[in-house]
Design an enzyme around this catalytic site. Structure first.
Site, PDB file in Angstrom:
ATOM      1  N   GLY A   1      -0.865  -3.534  -4.995  1.00  0.00           N
ATOM      2  CA  GLY A   1      -1.937  -4.488  -5.251  1.00  0.00           C
ATOM      3  C   GLY A   1      -2.692  -4.167  -6.521  1.00  0.00           C
ATOM      4  O   GLY A   1      -2.574  -3.086  -7.072  1.00  0.00           O
TER       5      GLY A   1
ATOM      6  N   PRO B   1     -15.871  -8.856   5.278  1.00  0.00           N
ATOM      7  CA  PRO B   1     -16.713  -8.128   4.319  1.00  0.00           C
ATOM      8  C   PRO B   1     -16.445  -6.623   4.288  1.00  0.00           C
ATOM      9  O   PRO B   1     -16.640  -5.980   3.265  1.00  0.00           O
ATOM     10  CB  PRO B   1     -18.137  -8.421   4.819  1.00  0.00           C
ATOM     11  CG  PRO B   1     -18.040  -9.712   5.548  1.00  0.00           C
ATOM     12  CD  PRO B   1     -16.680  -9.707   6.181  1.00  0.00           C
TER      13      PRO B   1
ATOM     14  N   GLU C   1       4.610   6.801  -8.079  1.00  0.00           N
ATOM     15  CA  GLU C   1       5.279   7.162  -6.844  1.00  0.00           C
ATOM     16  C   GLU C   1       5.414   5.941  -5.928  1.00  0.00           C
ATOM     17  O   GLU C   1       4.424   5.366  -5.515  1.00  0.00           O
ATOM     18  CB  GLU C   1       4.472   8.258  -6.142  1.00  0.00           C
ATOM     19  CG  GLU C   1       5.152   8.801  -4.912  1.00  0.00           C
ATOM     20  CD  GLU C   1       4.350   9.964  -4.352  1.00  0.00           C
ATOM     21  OE1 GLU C   1       4.909  10.741  -3.595  1.00  0.00           O
ATOM     22  OE2 GLU C   1       3.149  10.067  -4.677  1.00  0.00           O
TER      23      GLU C   1
END
Lengths: 251, 251
Positions: free
Chosen positions: B68, B105, B137
DNA sequence: ACAAAAGTGTTTATTATACACCCATGT
DNA sequence: ACATGGGTGTATAATAAACACTTTTGT
């Protein structure tokens, strides 16, 4: 070939360390909104409708728009959608399903705003009970008569409609758009309107009898100029049993 | 009842005018990220695998994490996902499908971060070609041996896996995880591994013959100690014709 | 008695499932 | 020649689709 999935343990030596989150948030300012496609079924017109409001964004003055709002600091995405719906319809406990995020940089003329789209299903009769509490212009539109909407809302609507169609065949969600008590004909009309197909009445009824998620009520239609139809309600417990036995609702 | 969907045209007199977008963005600072579940099929183990990296977030040091990154100012969501994948795998033109947004949240310990989840399908052989360009990695894990991941990544993974399973039955996406040339057995093994079911070999082959989206190549397997299997490739044109004739890929 | 929609069963076609033997290749 | 997986056809069951007449109510 045999080695194709072995692990590669490189030393972590990324040239630039990841920036601090708080710095990134300052450097890439963006807004996040929710937009709700509110579906309702019109039993008179036998037509799927959606609820639209006049856009409050100056650049889209005069355009119709989905029900949306910016997300607040301490609410989840779904809570935000529910809050938006409550504000516009006075209703709580509405069926809400996330569809996807829309986020091309140009989609909002006022800045970078990513939106999370939800579709919701409401019983129009419930909405009617609340209209006098509302002070915002809202209007039902037939799904077949939607013009150019604000922002990328036509795109969002298409995605939501497609998701609704897919889900309607696989989950017992149609009942969320019908009164608590309904006739099999009403149910069939809803399916035909949403999916834009026609079902044979006898086959449709047989299938529902087989799935066995409806409760036959000891009541019938009133004030109709023909043989009154039996009323049914959706039986959550029967549906749970169906799932437990490894089967699925499918129409 | 007949009036249930009439229009209500209230004057617009919302007590508070909507705030300016730029003000809201300052008042509700939040970050937006993409997270990719990278699926790959291991033809040796006959196993679906996903690619994970060591988390770079201090609070999750030592944990494995999805691939991400934070979204940049001028990229779309999908572009952001593609960039993240390219950075971690060296690959471009990867199959990418948005799944949904995750945004409670509390999901990020460093602040409010909403993430848009994608799943992607890669040919492991292609990944292998690029590993020496990478300096991070990364490791393949069997889908059946995933421990506790960073953030809410287990939740995200589950959603992505479910979407993959649903889509695999309805769209010809499995080929994105196979070499360009493959045997019917490889294809069947992939389906069985991902969907966790078993197919009868004859029925499976008959179905694919009927769907008619494969091209039979004038080649066979090499170096196998038994009758070599025919090789096939996915034929995009045949698939387009299928769609044009109103039919669908379905397994 | 008539109009209007409700309610019901059977037949046929399609699709899914279950199952067993011969074939081509490498050793 | 044998071991290994590749390749094929048929019979049966389950599901979906097509189709028409009788029933109940209000007027």
């Amino acid at each position: 070939m045999i080695e194709q999935l072995r692990t590669f343990d490189f030393p972590i030596n990324s040239p630039k360390m990841p920036k601090k989150l708080s710095d990134h948030i300052k450097e890439v300012p963006l807004g996040l909104s929710v937009d709700c496609v509110v579906f309702g079924y019109d039993d008179i017109d036998k037509d799927l409708k959606i609820l639209l409001i006049k856009s409050e964004t100056p650049e889209f003055e005069g355009s119709w728009s989905l029900l949306g709002d910016l997300i607040q600091a301490n609410e989840s995405l779904k809570e935000s959608a529910a809050r938006t719906l409550a504000k516009r319809t006075g209703l709580s406990d509405i069926y809400l399903e996330q569809v996807r995020a829309f986020g091309i940089p140009e989609r909002h003329p006022g800045g970078r705003v990513i939106t999370i789209a939800y579709y919701s299903l409401i019983k129009v009769e419930d909405y009617e009970l609340n209209i006098d509490k509302l002070d915002l212009e809202a209007k039902w539109f037939s799904i077949n008569k939607i013009g150019k909407l604000a922002f990328d809302h036509n795109l969002i609507l298409n995605h939501c409609l497609n998701k609704l169609k897919r889900t309607l065949r696989e989950q017992p969600i149609g009942f969320s758009m019908l009164p608590d008590k309904f006739t099999l004909k009403q149910l069939q009309n809803l399916y035909e309107a949403v999916l834009d197909v026609e079902f044979d009445r006898r086959n449709f009824r047989r299938k529902l009898k087989k799935i066995d998620v409806l409760l036959e009520l000891p009541e019938t239609q009133q004030d109709v100029a023909h043989r009154p139809a039996k009323l049914y309600s959706f039986d959550k417990k029967k549906y749970q049993s169906l799932l437990k036995s490894g089967k699925h609702f499918s129409l």
